[in-house]
Design a protein around this motif. Structure first.
Motif, PDB file in Angstrom:
ATOM      1  N   GLY A 162       0.796  -1.225   0.000  1.00 25.89           N
ATOM      2  CA  GLY A 162       0.000   0.000   0.000  1.00 25.89           C
ATOM      3  C   GLY A 162       0.828   1.274   0.000  1.00 25.89           C
ATOM      4  O   GLY A 162       2.002   1.272   0.388  1.00 25.89           O
ATOM      5  N   HIS A 163       0.204   2.339  -0.467  1.00 25.03           N
ATOM      6  CA  HIS A 163       0.788   3.686  -0.333  1.00 25.03           C
ATOM      7  C   HIS A 163      -0.218   4.571   0.384  1.00 25.03           C
ATOM      8  O   HIS A 163      -1.425   4.291   0.391  1.00 25.03           O
ATOM      9  CB  HIS A 163       1.151   4.252  -1.707  1.00 25.03           C
ATOM     10  N   ASN A 164       0.289   5.660   0.946  1.00 28.30           N
ATOM     11  CA  ASN A 164      -0.516   6.417   1.908  1.00 28.30           C
ATOM     12  C   ASN A 164      -1.078   7.732   1.368  1.00 28.30           C
ATOM     13  O   ASN A 164      -1.408   8.622   2.151  1.00 28.30           O
ATOM     14  CB  ASN A 164       0.341   6.677   3.155  1.00 28.30           C
ATOM     15  N   ASP A 165      -1.204   7.844   0.051  1.00 25.80           N
ATOM     16  CA  ASP A 165      -1.599   9.136  -0.531  1.00 25.80           C
ATOM     17  C   ASP A 165      -2.919   9.667   0.009  1.00 25.80           C
ATOM     18  O   ASP A 165      -3.126  10.873   0.076  1.00 25.80           O
ATOM     19  CB  ASP A 165      -1.665   9.011  -2.055  1.00 25.80           C
ATOM     20  N   PHE A 166      -3.833   8.767   0.359  1.00 30.00           N
ATOM     21  CA  PHE A 166      -5.131   9.200   0.903  1.00 30.00           C
ATOM     22  C   PHE A 166      -5.281   8.758   2.364  1.00 30.00           C
ATOM     23  O   PHE A 166      -6.391   8.551   2.829  1.00 30.00           O
ATOM     24  CB  PHE A 166      -6.278   8.670   0.022  1.00 30.00           C
ATOM     25  N   ALA A 171       0.141 -11.804   3.302  1.00 31.54           N
ATOM     26  CA  ALA A 171       1.256 -10.873   3.542  1.00 31.54           C
ATOM     27  C   ALA A 171       0.849  -9.420   3.316  1.00 31.54           C
ATOM     28  O   ALA A 171       0.060  -9.123   2.415  1.00 31.54           O
ATOM     29  CB  ALA A 171       2.413 -11.215   2.613  1.00 31.54           C
ATOM     30  N   VAL A 172       1.388  -8.554   4.168  1.00 28.53           N
ATOM     31  CA  VAL A 172       1.305  -7.114   3.871  1.00 28.53           C
ATOM     32  C   VAL A 172       2.731  -6.598   3.798  1.00 28.53           C
ATOM     33  O   VAL A 172       3.554  -6.903   4.651  1.00 28.53           O
ATOM     34  CB  VAL A 172       0.480  -6.329   4.918  1.00 28.53           C
ATOM     35  N   ASN A 173       2.999  -5.842   2.758  1.00 29.55           N
ATOM     36  CA  ASN A 173       4.344  -5.352   2.514  1.00 29.55           C
ATOM     37  C   ASN A 173       4.463  -3.944   3.095  1.00 29.55           C
ATOM     38  O   ASN A 173       3.641  -3.068   2.809  1.00 29.55           O
ATOM     39  CB  ASN A 173       4.590  -5.357   1.002  1.00 29.55           C
ATOM     40  N   CYS A 174       5.491  -3.726   3.909  1.00 32.80           N
ATOM     41  CA  CYS A 174       5.567  -2.478   4.684  1.00 32.80           C
ATOM     42  C   CYS A 174       6.985  -1.914   4.657  1.00 32.80           C
ATOM     43  O   CYS A 174       7.930  -2.642   4.384  1.00 32.80           O
ATOM     44  CB  CYS A 174       5.264  -2.758   6.151  1.00 32.80           C
ATOM     45  N   SER A 175       7.091  -0.642   5.011  1.00 34.24           N
ATOM     46  CA  SER A 175       8.435  -0.109   5.202  1.00 34.24           C
ATOM     47  C   SER A 175       8.483   0.577   6.561  1.00 34.24           C
ATOM     48  O   SER A 175       7.465   1.088   7.041  1.00 34.24           O
ATOM     49  CB  SER A 175       8.819   0.848   4.080  1.00 34.24           C
ATOM     50  N   LEU A 176       9.654   0.526   7.163  1.00 35.29           N
ATOM     51  CA  LEU A 176       9.796   1.066   8.503  1.00 35.29           C
ATOM     52  C   LEU A 176       9.421   2.548   8.524  1.00 35.29           C
ATOM     53  O   LEU A 176       9.876   3.330   7.675  1.00 35.29           O
ATOM     54  CB  LEU A 176      11.250   0.877   8.965  1.00 35.29           C
ATOM     55  N   PHE A 177       8.611   2.929   9.479  1.00 35.96           N
ATOM     56  CA  PHE A 177       8.098   4.293   9.670  1.00 35.96           C
ATOM     57  C   PHE A 177       7.358   4.796   8.434  1.00 35.96           C
ATOM     58  O   PHE A 177       7.170   5.999   8.248  1.00 35.96           O
ATOM     59  CB  PHE A 177       9.218   5.281  10.051  1.00 35.96           C
ATOM     60  N   ILE A 208       8.416   5.013   5.508  1.00 33.59           N
ATOM     61  CA  ILE A 208       9.249   5.796   4.585  1.00 33.59           C
ATOM     62  C   ILE A 208       9.244   5.109   3.219  1.00 33.59           C
ATOM     63  O   ILE A 208       9.671   3.965   3.084  1.00 33.59           O
ATOM     64  CB  ILE A 208      10.700   5.918   5.115  1.00 33.59           C
ATOM     65  N   GLY A 209       8.731   5.800   2.218  1.00 28.92           N
ATOM     66  CA  GLY A 209       8.657   5.246   0.873  1.00 28.92           C
ATOM     67  C   GLY A 209       8.218   6.337  -0.085  1.00 28.92           C
ATOM     68  O   GLY A 209       8.006   7.489   0.327  1.00 28.92           O
ATOM     69  N   GLU A 210       8.026   5.969  -1.337  1.00 25.01           N
ATOM     70  CA  GLU A 210       7.687   6.950  -2.382  1.00 25.01           C
ATOM     71  C   GLU A 210       6.562   7.907  -1.961  1.00 25.01           C
ATOM     72  O   GLU A 210       5.566   7.479  -1.364  1.00 25.01           O
ATOM     73  CB  GLU A 210       7.227   6.212  -3.645  1.00 25.01           C
ATOM     74  N   ASN A 218       4.817   4.305   2.340  1.00 25.37           N
ATOM     75  CA  ASN A 218       4.170   2.985   2.316  1.00 25.37           C
ATOM     76  C   ASN A 218       3.444   2.738   3.639  1.00 25.37           C
ATOM     77  O   ASN A 218       3.428   3.596   4.513  1.00 25.37           O
ATOM     78  CB  ASN A 218       5.235   1.893   2.145  1.00 25.37           C
ATOM     79  N   THR A 219       2.931   1.538   3.758  1.00 28.09           N
ATOM     80  CA  THR A 219       2.320   1.128   5.028  1.00 28.09           C
ATOM     81  C   THR A 219       3.430   1.020   6.074  1.00 28.09           C
ATOM     82  O   THR A 219       4.403   0.293   5.862  1.00 28.09           O
ATOM     83  CB  THR A 219       1.665  -0.261   4.855  1.00 28.09           C
ATOM     84  N   PRO A 220       3.311   1.728   7.193  1.00 28.02           N
ATOM     85  CA  PRO A 220       4.380   1.638   8.205  1.00 28.02           C
ATOM     86  C   PRO A 220       4.425   0.245   8.835  1.00 28.02           C
ATOM     87  O   PRO A 220       3.403  -0.265   9.297  1.00 28.02           O
ATOM     88  CB  PRO A 220       3.983   2.683   9.253  1.00 28.02           C
TER      89      PRO A 220
END
Ligand SMILES: CC(C)C(=O)C(=O)O
Length: 464
Positions: free
Chosen positions: A269-273, A290-296, A298-300, A304-306
Motif C-alpha cells: 500500500g501507499h498512503n496518498d489518501f 502478507a502485507v508489505n511495509c516499510s519502517l516508519f 518511509i517510501g515513495e 508505504n504502510t508503516p
C-alpha cells in the motif's frame, strides 16, 4: 442460461456457482476509468454494494520493503546501517518470523555487499529476497547469490501498459509471462509486483494474467507470488465499493477467480489518501497472507504502510503478538535519530516523540489519577515509553512531579512528589513564564535545564 456447476463452498457450507473463467480483454483503447479518476477532479469512490466475505488466512505476516521502496525515496542507507536494521527486523519479528521477508536492490556493489552481509547472518527470517531488472542475466545473479525469490515488475493498469510501455494488453501479458517463465527456468521463485492494480481492469487483465501465472507455477512446481500494488494509494476498504478501488474486491478476485493461494498473496500500500494501514489490514482480513511495509512508512511520496503499525494491527486481530518484540520499535526510532539523523514526526503513532504525551491540563489531571484513562495501552511495557504529561500552565505541582518521575523513570522511594522542594521551585518558574505572556508548552530541554539549575541552587539532587 448459466451452465456453471454448483458446489458446496467450504468457507460457509452454502451452495455456490463454479467461478466463471475470465478471458483477457484486449482493448483497442486504454481503459483509464475516467468515471473514477477524472484527473481534473478529485478521484471518486463508487459503490455497487457487492459484499465480499471475510477470509482471514490461517497465517498472516509482514514483509519488508524498507531497503527497496523505502530507499527509493531517501538518501541510500550505508551497508552498515542496512545490516543493523536487518538485525533489528530479525529481533522484532520474533521466533515465528512475523517479519517474513525483506527485499534488496542488487544494482550496485554496495547493494550486493549488503545482501551478502545480511545473508551471512544465517537467519531464517527475514528471508533476503531481491528486486531486479527482469533479465536472464539478473535471474542468474539472484540464483548465484543463493536467493530463492525475486520481485519482478509487471505493471497492470492501462496507464502503464499503453502510456508507459506503449503495448497492448496482449503484448504486455505475453511479455510478462515470458519473463516469469525465464525466471522459473533458472529455478528462482517469481514475486510479481502488479503495479497500479487499483487503476487496472481486474476482470479484463489482472485475473486472466494471474490465472496464467498460476498455470506457470504449476508447470514448474515453483511458487509464483502476487503482490497487489496500490501504487497511488487509491485503494479503499469500504464495504460495497467497486473495483478496481475496492481492496477486498481485488483480493477476492485474485483468490476466488484467479486461484492465487493466500500464502502467495501480498498487499503493497501507499498512503496518498491516508489509507495505507487500514487497506493493508483489509487485505489480511479478506485473504492475503502478507502485507508489505516499510519502517516508519518511509517510501515513495507519502510513503508505504508503516511496518510498526502492522505489528500492532496483527496483535489486535490475532489477540497476541506471537513472539514479536515490540520494544525493538523504540530502539529503531532511537537508532534512526542518533545514527541516521532522521527523526520521525513527533505525532507519529507508536514512535513519535509525542505519541503518548498528554498536554491539556484537564486530560493530564485524569492521567495523573490513572494512566489508563489517557494512554492507548501500557506503552511502557510494549514500547519502553512511559506515558508523559507535558508541562504547561495547567500542569500544577503534580504534573511537574509526574514529568520528572516519568522522564527519569523514578519509582518507589526514588520518585518525587508535589512537596519536593525542587518540584515547588520549578512550579514557581513555570508560573512566572506564563504570567509573563508565554503561550507555548515548556520543552523537555528547558525542563532539564531548570531542574539542573534548581538542584544546584538548593543543593538537593533528585536520585536519577
Ligand atoms: C514499483 C512498484 C512495484 C511499487 O513499489 C508500487 O507499485 O508501489
Amino acid at each position: 442460461m448459466d451452465q456453471r456447476k454448483v458446489y458446496i463452498n467450504p468457507h460457509n457450507n452454502l451452495l455456490q456457482l463454479e467461478e466463471p473463467i475470465y478471458p483477457l480483454v484486449d482493448v483497442e483503447e486504454p481503459n483509464t476509468f475516467r468515471n473514477l479518476f477524472p484527473y481534473d477532479e478529485i478521484p471518486k469512490i463508487a459503490f455497487n454494494d457487492r459484499i465480499v466475505p471475510h477470509n482471514l488466512p490461517d497465517e498472516i505476516f509482514i514483509t519488508d520493503t524498507t531497503f527497496r521502496d523505502g530507499q527509493q525515496s531517501r538518501a541510500p542507507y550505508t551497508t552498515e546501517q542496512i545490516v543493523t536494521l536487518f538485525d533489528y527486523f530479525h529481533r522484532l519479528g520474533g521466533p515465528k518470523g512475523l517479519i517474513r521477508q525483506s527485499e534488496f536492490f542488487l544494482y550496485s556493489k554496495k547493494d550486493r555487499d549488503a545482501v551478502y552481509r545480511c545473508m551471512e547472518k544465517g537467519y531464517e527470517f527475514p528471508e533476503v529476497t531481491s528486486w531486479i531488472r527482469a533479465s536472464k542475466k539478473d535471474f542468474e545473479l539472484v540464483k548465484d547469490l543463493g536467493m530463492k525469490e525475486t520481485g519482478i515488475l509487471v505493471s497492470c493498469s492501462d496507464y502503464h501498459i499503453f502510456y508507459k510501455m506503449k503495448m497492448t494488453r496482449k503484448e504486455a501479458m505475453n511479455h510478462y509471462l515470458s519473463v516469469v517463465r525465464e525466471c522459473l527456468e533458472t529455478g528462482v521463485a517469481a514475486r510479481c509486483h502488479l503495479e497500479d492494480i487499483t487503476r487496472s481492469d481486474i476482470h479484463g487483465f489482472v485475473i486472466p494474467f494471474c490465472t496464467e501465472l498460476m498455470k506457470l507455477s504449476k508447470e514448474y512446481n515453483i511458487p509464483v507470488k502476487i503482490r497487489a500494488c496500490d501504487t497511488m494509494g487509491y485503494g479503499v476498504n469500504f464495504s460495497g465499493a467497486v473495483i478496481p478501488r475496492s481492496v477486498q474486491g481485488i483480493i477476492y478476485g485474485l483468490t476466488a477467480h484467479a486461484g492465487v493461494p493466500s500464502k502467495w498473496l501480498e498487499w503493497h500500500g501507499h498512503n496518498d489518501f491516508y489509507k495505507a494501514v487500514t487497506n493493508s489490514t483489509t487485505a489480511w482480513l479478506y485473504g492475503a497472507s502478507a502485507v508489505n511495509c516499510s519502517l516508519f512508512g518511509i517510501g515513495e511520496r507519502t510513503g508505504n504502510t508503516p511496518l510498526e503499525a502492522m505489528v500492532f494491527e496483527y496483535a489486535q486481530l490475532k489477540g497476541t503478538l506471537d513472539g514479536m518484540d515490540t520494544t525493538v520499535i523504540t530502539e529503531l526510532a532511537e537508532y534512526f535519530e542518533k545514527e541516521i539523523g532522521y527523526r520521525v514526526p513527533s505525532r507519529t503513532p507508536f514512535v513519535g516523540k509525542n505519541f503518548n504525551v498528554t498536554r491539556a491540563g484537564i486530560h493530564a489531571d485524569g492521567l495523573l489519577k490513572n494512566e489508563e484513562i489517557y494512554n492507548i495501552f501500557d506503552t511502557e511495557k510494549f514500547l519502553n515509553r512511559p506515558v508523559l504529561v507535558a508541562v504547561s500552565n495547567t500542569s500544577g505541582l503534580a504534573g511537574i512531579a509526574h514529568w520528572i518521575n516519568s522522564f527519569y523513570k523514578l519509582k518507589g522511594e526514588a520518585a518525587v512528589d508535589k512537596s519536593h522542594p525542587v518540584v515547588q521551585k520549578i512550579k514557581n518558574w513555570v508560573d512566572e513564564e506564563y504570567e509573563s505572556g508565554r503561550v507555548t508548552v515548556i520543552t523537555d530541554d528547558e525542563l532539564l535545564d531548570i531542574i539542573q539549575k534548581t538542584e544546584n541552587e538548593l543543593g538537593i539532587h533528585i536520585s536519577k
